[in-house]
Design an enzyme around this catalytic site. Structure first.
Site, PDB file in Angstrom:
ATOM      1  N   SER A 143     -40.498 -16.851   3.379  1.00  0.00           N
ATOM      2  CA  SER A 143     -40.445 -18.213   2.838  1.00  0.00           C
ATOM      3  C   SER A 143     -41.746 -18.926   3.189  1.00  0.00           C
ATOM      4  O   SER A 143     -42.491 -18.490   4.080  1.00  0.00           O
ATOM      5  CB  SER A 143     -39.258 -18.962   3.464  1.00  0.00           C
ATOM      6  OG  SER A 143     -39.320 -20.351   3.222  1.00  0.00           O
ATOM      7  N   TYR A 156     -33.312 -22.304   9.545  1.00  0.00           N
ATOM      8  CA  TYR A 156     -33.905 -21.587   8.414  1.00  0.00           C
ATOM      9  C   TYR A 156     -35.360 -21.243   8.721  1.00  0.00           C
ATOM     10  O   TYR A 156     -35.804 -20.108   8.504  1.00  0.00           O
ATOM     11  CB  TYR A 156     -33.803 -22.438   7.153  1.00  0.00           C
ATOM     12  CG  TYR A 156     -34.261 -21.738   5.903  1.00  0.00           C
ATOM     13  CD1 TYR A 156     -33.418 -20.877   5.213  1.00  0.00           C
ATOM     14  CD2 TYR A 156     -35.550 -21.938   5.402  1.00  0.00           C
ATOM     15  CE1 TYR A 156     -33.832 -20.226   4.058  1.00  0.00           C
ATOM     16  CE2 TYR A 156     -35.981 -21.293   4.253  1.00  0.00           C
ATOM     17  CZ  TYR A 156     -35.117 -20.441   3.582  1.00  0.00           C
ATOM     18  OH  TYR A 156     -35.535 -19.793   2.437  1.00  0.00           O
TER      19      TYR A 156
END
Length: 251
Positions: A143, A156
């Site tokens: 990510s 996350y």
């Protein structure tokens, strides 16, 4: 298609391969010639089955909860008894948003379990036979938050930072044994996970003006890069975390 990108005769396993970015990845792999195994919780869409039929490819579905390590072990063993998996794509993930000072530990544990622990477990399960054969491809979904910290998503960000480092660690052990381990770090993608951002005009504008390419990404943008990393075209690409972000990280 150049032979270097041809996946004919290969079988790829994709977590979350029936929706969002995962669906785009599954479609791209089918179009490159691979058969596809989809891991997920809610089946696969008719459009994916229809595409496989038109292309003369096979697509199979195995129900899997990535938060359940025992289930991963059981399903992984069953898949390996029935298929030779040449490519593993760890795509599926989850996210929770809370201010860091108030982030529930239960939510933290689940995000880490799904986004990081399951990735390592699946790399172990499917990496072992790849190492025995002396060939294989693993592509993890990292990510932008593998590089940046984000706001109100500490679990996350930590999990995706971990995916990037895990990718490099496995590269150091496995690249000399014929197994390529790389990661793709998607930028802002027009998928269901980002519905809230896409529906917020102010935030959408703030994000969009920073993307040099002038648009949000689409699932096929990720799918095409995964095909590259799954193919012989990337034979000398190891341990990379490739940002596919429309230039976001360059700003």
């Amino acid at each position: 298609m150049s032979n270097a990108f041809d996946l004919t005769g290969k079988t790829a396993a994709v977590t979350g391969g029936g929706r969002g970015l995962g669906l785009g990845i599954s479609q791209a792999l089918l179009e490159a010639g691979a058969d596809v195994i989809v891991f997920g919780r809610s089946g696969i869409p008719d459009e994916l089955t229809a595409l496989a039929g038109r292309l003369g490819r096979e697509v199979a579905f195995y129900a899997l909860d990535l938060a359940d390590s025992d289930q991963i072990a059981e399903v992984g063993a069953r898949v390996l008894a029935e298929h030779r998996v040449d490519v593993l794509v760890n795509n599926a993930g989850t996210q929770d948003r809370y201010p860091a000072a108030e982030f529930p530990l239960e939510a933290w544990d689940r995000v880490i379990d799904v986004n990081l622990r399951s990735v390592f477990q699946l790399c172990q399960i499917f990496g072992r036979p790849m190492l025995e054969r002396g060939e294989g491809k693993i592509v993890n979904l990292a990510s932008l938050l593998s590089f940046q910290g984000g706001i109100t998503v500490p679990a996350y960000a930590a999990s995706k930072g971990g995916v990037a480092q895990l990718t490099k660690a496995l590269c150091n052990e496995w690249s000399g044994k014929g197994v390529n381990v790389n990661a793709v770090a998607p930028g802002y993608m027009a998928t269901e996970m980002n519905t809230a951002l896409l529906n917020d005009p102010v935030r959408l504008e703030q994000l969009s003006v920073r993307i040099p390419a002038g648009r949000w990404g689409q699932p096929e943008d990720i799918g095409n890069v995964v095909v590259f990393l799954a193919s012989q075209a990337s034979a000398y690409v190891h341990g990379q975390v490739l940002a596919v972000d429309g230039g976001w990280m360059a700003r």
